[in-house]
Scaffold this motif. Structure first.
Motif, PDB file in Angstrom:
ATOM      1  N   ARG A 101       0.828  -1.204   0.000  1.00 18.80           N
ATOM      2  CA  ARG A 101       0.000   0.000   0.000  1.00 18.80           C
ATOM      3  C   ARG A 101       0.868   1.261   0.000  1.00 18.80           C
ATOM      4  O   ARG A 101       0.596   2.228  -0.718  1.00 18.80           O
ATOM      5  CB  ARG A 101      -0.905   0.004   1.226  1.00 18.80           C
ATOM      6  N   ALA A 102       1.912   1.233   0.831  1.00 15.03           N
ATOM      7  CA  ALA A 102       2.781   2.401   0.928  1.00 15.03           C
ATOM      8  C   ALA A 102       3.520   2.650  -0.383  1.00 15.03           C
ATOM      9  O   ALA A 102       3.701   3.797  -0.805  1.00 15.03           O
ATOM     10  CB  ALA A 102       3.789   2.196   2.066  1.00 15.03           C
ATOM     11  N   ARG A 103       3.935   1.566  -1.055  1.00 16.43           N
ATOM     12  CA  ARG A 103       4.643   1.718  -2.319  1.00 16.43           C
ATOM     13  C   ARG A 103       3.723   2.329  -3.376  1.00 16.43           C
ATOM     14  O   ARG A 103       4.139   3.185  -4.158  1.00 16.43           O
ATOM     15  CB  ARG A 103       5.182   0.364  -2.783  1.00 16.43           C
ATOM     16  N   VAL A 104       2.482   1.906  -3.373  1.00 16.70           N
ATOM     17  CA  VAL A 104       1.516   2.472  -4.321  1.00 16.70           C
ATOM     18  C   VAL A 104       1.307   3.957  -4.034  1.00 16.70           C
ATOM     19  O   VAL A 104       1.260   4.785  -4.949  1.00 16.70           O
ATOM     20  CB  VAL A 104       0.175   1.718  -4.246  1.00 16.70           C
ATOM     21  N   ARG A 105       1.190   4.299  -2.746  1.00 17.03           N
ATOM     22  CA  ARG A 105       1.011   5.706  -2.388  1.00 17.03           C
ATOM     23  C   ARG A 105       2.195   6.541  -2.855  1.00 17.03           C
ATOM     24  O   ARG A 105       2.040   7.658  -3.350  1.00 17.03           O
ATOM     25  CB  ARG A 105       0.851   5.859  -0.869  1.00 17.03           C
ATOM     26  N   SER A 106       3.413   5.995  -2.659  1.00 13.20           N
ATOM     27  CA  SER A 106       4.599   6.757  -3.051  1.00 13.20           C
ATOM     28  C   SER A 106       4.675   6.952  -4.560  1.00 13.20           C
ATOM     29  O   SER A 106       5.204   7.961  -5.043  1.00 13.20           O
ATOM     30  CB  SER A 106       5.870   6.053  -2.548  1.00 13.20           C
ATOM     31  N   LEU A 107       4.147   5.965  -5.330  1.00 12.34           N
ATOM     32  CA  LEU A 107       4.141   6.096  -6.785  1.00 12.34           C
ATOM     33  C   LEU A 107       3.120   7.146  -7.231  1.00 12.34           C
ATOM     34  O   LEU A 107       3.335   7.861  -8.210  1.00 12.34           O
ATOM     35  CB  LEU A 107       3.811   4.745  -7.431  1.00 12.34           C
ATOM     36  N   LYS A 108       2.006   7.210  -6.512  1.00 15.02           N
ATOM     37  CA  LYS A 108       0.948   8.146  -6.878  1.00 15.02           C
ATOM     38  C   LYS A 108       1.229   9.571  -6.392  1.00 15.02           C
ATOM     39  O   LYS A 108       0.855  10.541  -7.038  1.00 15.02           O
ATOM     40  CB  LYS A 108      -0.384   7.664  -6.295  1.00 15.02           C
ATOM     41  N   ASP A 109       1.874   9.655  -5.252  1.00 13.22           N
ATOM     42  CA  ASP A 109       2.068  10.974  -4.640  1.00 13.22           C
ATOM     43  C   ASP A 109       3.324  11.652  -5.168  1.00 13.22           C
ATOM     44  O   ASP A 109       4.279  11.014  -5.591  1.00 13.22           O
ATOM     45  CB  ASP A 109       2.174  10.851  -3.119  1.00 13.22           C
ATOM     46  N   GLY A 110       3.328  12.947  -5.100  1.00 12.01           N
ATOM     47  CA  GLY A 110       4.512  13.710  -5.479  1.00 12.01           C
ATOM     48  C   GLY A 110       5.330  14.087  -4.261  1.00 12.01           C
ATOM     49  O   GLY A 110       5.442  13.325  -3.296  1.00 12.01           O
ATOM     50  N   LEU A 111       5.879  15.284  -4.268  1.00 12.39           N
ATOM     51  CA  LEU A 111       6.725  15.768  -3.190  1.00 12.39           C
ATOM     52  C   LEU A 111       5.911  15.931  -1.908  1.00 12.39           C
ATOM     53  O   LEU A 111       4.762  16.378  -1.942  1.00 12.39           O
ATOM     54  CB  LEU A 111       7.330  17.111  -3.600  1.00 12.39           C
ATOM     55  N   GLU A 112       6.523  15.584  -0.776  1.00 13.62           N
ATOM     56  CA  GLU A 112       5.843  15.712   0.504  1.00 13.62           C
ATOM     57  C   GLU A 112       5.518  17.174   0.821  1.00 13.62           C
ATOM     58  O   GLU A 112       6.260  18.075   0.449  1.00 13.62           O
ATOM     59  CB  GLU A 112       6.699  15.163   1.649  1.00 13.62           C
ATOM     60  N   ALA A 113       4.418  17.379   1.525  1.00 13.43           N
ATOM     61  CA  ALA A 113       4.096  18.725   2.011  1.00 13.43           C
ATOM     62  C   ALA A 113       4.931  19.059   3.237  1.00 13.43           C
ATOM     63  O   ALA A 113       5.258  20.220   3.489  1.00 13.43           O
ATOM     64  CB  ALA A 113       2.611  18.819   2.356  1.00 13.43           C
ATOM     65  N   GLU A 114       5.290  18.024   3.997  1.00 16.14           N
ATOM     66  CA  GLU A 114       6.073  18.226   5.219  1.00 16.14           C
ATOM     67  C   GLU A 114       6.955  17.011   5.470  1.00 16.14           C
ATOM     68  O   GLU A 114       6.573  15.877   5.181  1.00 16.14           O
ATOM     69  CB  GLU A 114       5.142  18.440   6.420  1.00 16.14           C
ATOM     70  N   VAL A 115       8.137  17.253   5.990  1.00 12.11           N
ATOM     71  CA  VAL A 115       9.015  16.178   6.449  1.00 12.11           C
ATOM     72  C   VAL A 115       9.199  16.350   7.950  1.00 12.11           C
ATOM     73  O   VAL A 115       9.576  17.423   8.416  1.00 12.11           O
ATOM     74  CB  VAL A 115      10.375  16.205   5.735  1.00 12.11           C
ATOM     75  N   SER A 116       8.901  15.303   8.679  1.00 10.50           N
ATOM     76  CA  SER A 116       9.090  15.308  10.125  1.00 10.50           C
ATOM     77  C   SER A 116      10.265  14.398  10.449  1.00 10.50           C
ATOM     78  O   SER A 116      10.237  13.206  10.143  1.00 10.50           O
ATOM     79  CB  SER A 116       7.818  14.820  10.828  1.00 10.50           C
ATOM     80  N   VAL A 117      11.304  14.945  11.057  1.00 14.30           N
ATOM     81  CA  VAL A 117      12.523  14.184  11.304  1.00 14.30           C
ATOM     82  C   VAL A 117      12.933  14.281  12.768  1.00 14.30           C
ATOM     83  O   VAL A 117      12.822  15.344  13.392  1.00 14.30           O
ATOM     84  CB  VAL A 117      13.679  14.673  10.387  1.00 14.30           C
ATOM     85  N   ALA A 118      13.354  13.150  13.317  1.00 15.05           N
ATOM     86  CA  ALA A 118      13.915  13.097  14.667  1.00 15.05           C
ATOM     87  C   ALA A 118      15.412  12.838  14.529  1.00 15.05           C
ATOM     88  O   ALA A 118      15.820  11.899  13.849  1.00 15.05           O
ATOM     89  CB  ALA A 118      13.252  11.988  15.484  1.00 15.05           C
ATOM     90  N   ILE A 119      16.223  13.671  15.171  1.00 15.41           N
ATOM     91  CA  ILE A 119      17.669  13.566  15.041  1.00 15.41           C
ATOM     92  C   ILE A 119      18.299  13.381  16.413  1.00 15.41           C
ATOM     93  O   ILE A 119      17.982  14.112  17.365  1.00 15.41           O
ATOM     94  CB  ILE A 119      18.257  14.820  14.348  1.00 15.41           C
ATOM     95  N   SER A 120      19.182  12.420  16.521  1.00 11.79           N
ATOM     96  CA  SER A 120      19.857  12.141  17.782  1.00 11.79           C
ATOM     97  C   SER A 120      20.886  13.219  18.111  1.00 11.79           C
ATOM     98  O   SER A 120      21.486  13.823  17.215  1.00 11.79           O
ATOM     99  CB  SER A 120      20.570  10.786  17.689  1.00 11.79           C
ATOM    100  N   VAL A 121      21.092  13.423  19.404  1.00 15.18           N
ATOM    101  CA  VAL A 121      22.130  14.367  19.842  1.00 15.18           C
ATOM    102  C   VAL A 121      23.518  13.872  19.464  1.00 15.18           C
ATOM    103  O   VAL A 121      24.487  14.642  19.507  1.00 15.18           O
ATOM    104  CB  VAL A 121      22.059  14.584  21.367  1.00 15.18           C
ATOM    105  N   MET A 122      23.622  12.597  19.081  1.00 14.39           N
ATOM    106  CA  MET A 122      24.924  12.066  18.675  1.00 14.39           C
ATOM    107  C   MET A 122      25.318  12.512  17.268  1.00 14.39           C
ATOM    108  O   MET A 122      26.476  12.389  16.884  1.00 14.39           O
ATOM    109  CB  MET A 122      24.897  10.535  18.724  1.00 14.39           C
ATOM    110  N   VAL A 123      24.373  13.012  16.489  1.00 17.25           N
ATOM    111  CA  VAL A 123      24.690  13.515  15.151  1.00 17.25           C
ATOM    112  C   VAL A 123      25.380  14.870  15.302  1.00 17.25           C
ATOM    113  O   VAL A 123      24.868  15.751  15.995  1.00 17.25           O
ATOM    114  CB  VAL A 123      23.409  13.665  14.301  1.00 17.25           C
ATOM    115  N   PRO A 124      26.550  15.055  14.677  1.00 17.50           N
ATOM    116  CA  PRO A 124      27.252  16.335  14.798  1.00 17.50           C
ATOM    117  C   PRO A 124      26.356  17.523  14.446  1.00 17.50           C
ATOM    118  O   PRO A 124      25.699  17.528  13.405  1.00 17.50           O
ATOM    119  CB  PRO A 124      28.414  16.195  13.807  1.00 17.50           C
ATOM    120  N   THR A 125      26.336  18.510  15.326  1.00 15.34           N
ATOM    121  CA  THR A 125      25.464  19.672  15.130  1.00 15.34           C
ATOM    122  C   THR A 125      25.780  20.400  13.829  1.00 15.34           C
ATOM    123  O   THR A 125      24.879  20.838  13.101  1.00 15.34           O
ATOM    124  CB  THR A 125      25.605  20.636  16.320  1.00 15.34           C
TER     125      THR A 125
END
Length: 319
Positions: free
Chosen positions: A84-108
């Motif tokens: 289902r998700a693959r079909v959605r990704s084929l039908k949909d274009g660019l995301e309206a929003e990206v929500s990302v969680a980043i660890s404090v271990m990733v260099p600032t």
């Protein structure tokens, strides 16, 4: 004739197994309880085995056959979500929003660099950013609050998540330059640090509840986040491990001192790209994952970092 259970029957079966009763499953699925009972009865008739014990209690307990079938049902329905998700990704274009969680271990510095380029490349895409400690990144992705996670601390296997290693970081034990431990001119032992206050971040999630990492002192101060810990260590209130990227400038300036403490585990800390299997990244999120992967491959190993720090420190002292 071989049994041929439908996807709907498997979904109802999984709902009853996970909620613990037919009535709870009916509420979760927004169906009548009689429909749920009828669906399960038909599924049992097709399979010719009982899936739930009819004990007269309100709780619906799985039989041995039901327990054996549970993982198969989960796998089949997870595969359906992927389709289902693959079909959605084929039908949909660019995301309206990206929500990302980043660890404090990733260099600032890397995080800022990637987000700056993301803003320029995808000006129409909104950003929702969470920076988390330890298991928070996994929890944010698992709960659906974040589309992707860039971090580590994957302590529990979760078949609903896609986890891919894209780089590394590492923690190093440090102390303020005016702390008594900084004045010891030799490798430290556990005995040296046992009675000194160690600052420790306490995970607020279930991922590592009740677990401690590299806690060596009898005296501990527990704080909620790495930023607070960093400030307290710099203020001379105790010693503790901090991400190397976070304390690099402090080490170069001499404000913090690296503790030569063999008992403190300083191996590389893996950083992963984490997402739900049922929610593959769109073009913008996929670009972000690759940008972090590319940037993290440039991060030095622990030995390279320490060699550079020593070289820079010698240069500053010579000036």
């Amino acid at each position: 004739m071989l049994p041929n259970p439908t996807l709907d029957q498997l979904q109802v079966f999984l709902a009853v197994a996970e909620t613990g009763s037919f009535s709870a499953a009916a509420r979760a699925l927004n169906r009548a309880q009689s429909v749920v009972s009828y669906t399960i009865a038909n599924l049992e008739a097709q399979l010719e085995v009982g899936l739930f014990e009819r004990s007269g209690t309100r709780q619906s307990k799985l039989t041995d056959a039901g327990k054996a079938m549970l993982e198969d049902a989960r796998r089949i329905l997870a595969d359906l979500e992927v389709i289902r998700a693959r079909v959605r990704s084929l039908k949909d274009g660019l995301e309206a929003e990206v929500s990302v969680a980043i660890s404090v271990m990733v260099p600032t510095a890397l995080m800022v660099e990637v987000l700056k380029e993301f803003r320029d490349r995808f000006p129409s895409v909104s950003m929702r950013l969470n920076v988390g400690e330890l298991g928070a990144v996994v929890d944010l992705v698992s709960s659906g609050q974040s589309t992707i996670g860039i971090g580590g601390a994957v302590f529990k296997k979760d078949d609903t998540l896609h986890v891919e290693r894209i780089g590394h970081s590492f923690m190093i034990p440090v102390v303020a330059a005016d702390h008594p431990l900084a004045a010891i001119d030799r490798p430290l032992t556990i005995a040296d640090v046992r009675e000194e206050v160690q600052l420790v971040v306490t995970d607020q999630t279930e991922q590592t509840k009740g677990r401690d990492f590299n806690v060596l002192s009898y005296r501990t101060w527990r704080v909620s986040d790495v930023a607070t810990k960093h400030h307290l260590v710099r203020g001379g209130l105790g010693w503790g491990g901090l991400p190397a990227s976070l304390v690099r400038e402090d080490l170069l300036s001499g404000r913090l001192v690296h503790l030569d403490l063999e008992a403190y585990e300083q191996s590389e800390y893996p950083i992963y790209a984490i997402r739900k299997l049922a929610n593959p990244p769109g073009p913008a999120a996929a670009w972000m994952i690759e940008a972090f992967r590319s940037g993290l491959t440039q991060c030095p190993s622990r030995s390279e970092f320490m060699n550079r720090r020593v070289q820079f420190g010698d240069a500053v002292a010579a000036e």
